[in-house]
Scaffold this motif. Structure first.
Motif, mmCIF file in Angstrom:
data_model
loop_
_atom_site.group_PDB
_atom_site.id
_atom_site.type_symbol
_atom_site.label_atom_id
_atom_site.label_comp_id
_atom_site.label_asym_id
_atom_site.label_seq_id
_atom_site.Cartn_x
_atom_site.Cartn_y
_atom_site.Cartn_z
ATOM 1 N N LEU A 11 40.273 84.017 84.764
ATOM 2 C CA LEU A 11 40.879 82.947 83.962
ATOM 3 C C LEU A 11 42.301 82.636 84.429
ATOM 4 N N LEU A 12 43.067 83.651 84.739
ATOM 5 C CA LEU A 12 44.431 83.449 85.228
ATOM 6 C C LEU A 12 44.432 82.657 86.531
ATOM 7 N N VAL A 13 43.566 83.052 87.463
ATOM 8 C CA VAL A 13 43.467 82.344 88.743
ATOM 9 C C VAL A 13 43.016 80.896 88.511
ATOM 10 N N ALA A 14 42.040 80.709 87.622
ATOM 11 C CA ALA A 14 41.536 79.357 87.335
ATOM 12 C C ALA A 14 42.646 78.472 86.763
ATOM 13 N N VAL A 15 43.436 79.006 85.850
ATOM 14 C CA VAL A 15 44.540 78.239 85.254
ATOM 15 C C VAL A 15 45.562 77.856 86.321
ATOM 16 N N VAL A 16 45.864 78.753 87.217
ATOM 17 C CA VAL A 16 46.816 78.458 88.294
ATOM 18 C C VAL A 16 46.238 77.412 89.246
ATOM 19 N N VAL A 17 44.990 77.565 89.638
ATOM 20 C CA VAL A 17 44.369 76.649 90.599
ATOM 21 C C VAL A 17 44.280 75.226 90.038
ATOM 22 N N ILE A 18 43.918 75.071 88.767
ATOM 23 C CA ILE A 18 43.762 73.711 88.228
ATOM 24 C C ILE A 18 45.082 72.963 88.148
ATOM 25 N N GLN A 19 46.193 73.672 88.242
ATOM 26 C CA GLN A 19 47.495 72.993 88.212
ATOM 27 C C GLN A 19 47.702 72.107 89.443
ATOM 28 N N PHE A 20 46.946 72.363 90.511
ATOM 29 C CA PHE A 20 47.079 71.590 91.738
ATOM 30 C C PHE A 20 46.235 70.313 91.735
ATOM 31 N N PHE A 21 45.405 70.133 90.744
ATOM 32 C CA PHE A 21 44.545 68.955 90.632
ATOM 33 C C PHE A 21 45.071 68.059 89.520
ATOM 34 N N ARG A 22 45.896 67.113 89.916
ATOM 35 C CA ARG A 22 46.570 66.254 88.944
ATOM 36 C C ARG A 22 46.020 64.831 89.013
ATOM 37 N N PRO A 23 45.811 64.224 87.860
ATOM 38 C CA PRO A 23 45.344 62.836 87.852
ATOM 39 C C PRO A 23 46.478 61.884 88.219
ATOM 40 N N ASP A 24 46.109 60.692 88.649
ATOM 41 C CA ASP A 24 47.123 59.676 88.929
ATOM 42 C C ASP A 24 47.823 59.299 87.638
ATOM 43 N N ARG A 25 49.080 58.941 87.765
ATOM 44 C CA ARG A 25 49.845 58.544 86.580
ATOM 45 C C ARG A 25 49.847 57.029 86.442
ATOM 46 N N ASN A 26 49.920 56.600 85.224
ATOM 47 C CA ASN A 26 49.940 55.184 84.881
ATOM 48 C C ASN A 26 51.387 54.682 84.879
ATOM 49 N N ILE A 27 51.954 54.562 86.073
ATOM 50 C CA ILE A 27 53.331 54.089 86.221
ATOM 51 C C ILE A 27 53.318 52.940 87.212
ATOM 52 N N ASN A 28 53.600 51.760 86.720
ATOM 53 C CA ASN A 28 53.617 50.548 87.538
ATOM 54 C C ASN A 28 54.826 49.722 87.153
ATOM 55 N N LYS A 29 55.843 49.808 87.928
ATOM 56 C CA LYS A 29 57.042 49.022 87.661
ATOM 57 C C LYS A 29 56.832 47.612 88.203
ATOM 58 N N GLY A 30 57.462 46.674 87.583
ATOM 59 C CA GLY A 30 57.364 45.323 88.096
ATOM 60 C C GLY A 30 57.047 44.317 87.017
ATOM 61 N N ASP A 31 56.802 43.117 87.481
ATOM 62 C CA ASP A 31 56.549 41.995 86.606
ATOM 63 C C ASP A 31 55.040 41.828 86.405
ATOM 64 N N PHE A 32 54.643 41.619 85.177
ATOM 65 C CA PHE A 32 53.231 41.405 84.861
ATOM 66 C C PHE A 32 53.086 40.012 84.261
ATOM 67 N N PRO A 33 52.682 39.035 85.065
ATOM 68 C CA PRO A 33 52.585 37.657 84.578
ATOM 69 C C PRO A 33 51.608 37.496 83.411
ATOM 70 N N GLY A 34 50.642 38.394 83.293
ATOM 71 C CA GLY A 34 49.673 38.316 82.209
ATOM 72 C C GLY A 34 50.090 39.057 80.955
ATOM 73 N N ALA A 35 51.321 39.566 80.941
ATOM 74 C CA ALA A 35 51.792 40.338 79.787
ATOM 75 C C ALA A 35 51.753 39.487 78.523
ATOM 76 N N ILE A 36 51.452 40.117 77.422
ATOM 77 C CA ILE A 36 51.319 39.406 76.150
ATOM 78 C C ILE A 36 52.603 38.668 75.785
ATOM 79 N N SER A 37 53.743 39.244 76.094
ATOM 80 C CA SER A 37 55.021 38.606 75.758
ATOM 81 C C SER A 37 55.285 37.351 76.587
ATOM 82 N N LYS A 38 54.558 37.187 77.685
ATOM 83 C CA LYS A 38 54.692 35.980 78.506
ATOM 84 C C LYS A 38 53.634 34.946 78.127
#
Length: 154
Positions: A11-38
């Protein structure tokens, strides 16, 4: 006893190993022309509430906290964000058909009114996302008024 040590080590090894498998992050800087506020008039007080209570899961840019660096928490959050964006993405609102926009505005009002949004698991960790009755009324009123004005413009 030997089995217990072996299981613990595994279990200890499994917990350490899974730390290396990270999902992509939802970070997108910039202008979104379809944004609700526009696309629609969104008062600044409503926009502030939406950003605090909704945007982390329903936009193209999530503000991550410290606990996202731990697996499997990051996987859980990534799944919620993907699911939330599929349901409603404020940054892509302008790309929706007019029928879907009307439906989403109605859903926003209904979800806030019945308390299903924001999720209680989210507000547990994000106190600023807890909406007072007045704040809920503000969002609900805006969503329904905007929906009605879009319907009238048809």
């Amino acid at each position: 006893m030997r089995i217990l040590k072996g299981t613990g080590l595994f279990l200890l090894v499994a917990v350490v190993v899974i730390q290396f498998f990270r999902p992509d992050r939802n970070i997108n800087k910039g202008d979104f022309p379809g944004a609700i506020s526009k696309q629609l008039p969104v008062p600044s007080d409503v926009m502030g509430l939406l950003k605090n209570a909704c945007y982390d899961c329903h936009s193209n840019n999530t503000n991550y906290t410290w606990y996202v660096n731990t697996q499997p928490v990051a996987w859980f959050l990534s799944h919620h964000i993907r699911k939330g964006k599929r349901e409603l993405n404020f940054d892509a609102f302008g790309t929706y058909t007019s029928r879907r926009q009307l439906s989403k505005l109605k859903s926003i009002a209904g979800s806030v009114k019945d308390g299903s949004m924001p999720l209680s698991s989210y507000t547990l960790m994000h106190r600023e996302a807890r909406l007072s009755y007045k704040e809920k009324d503000l969002i609900i009123g805006w969503a329904l008024k905007t929906k009605d004005s879009l319907e009238a413009a048809k």
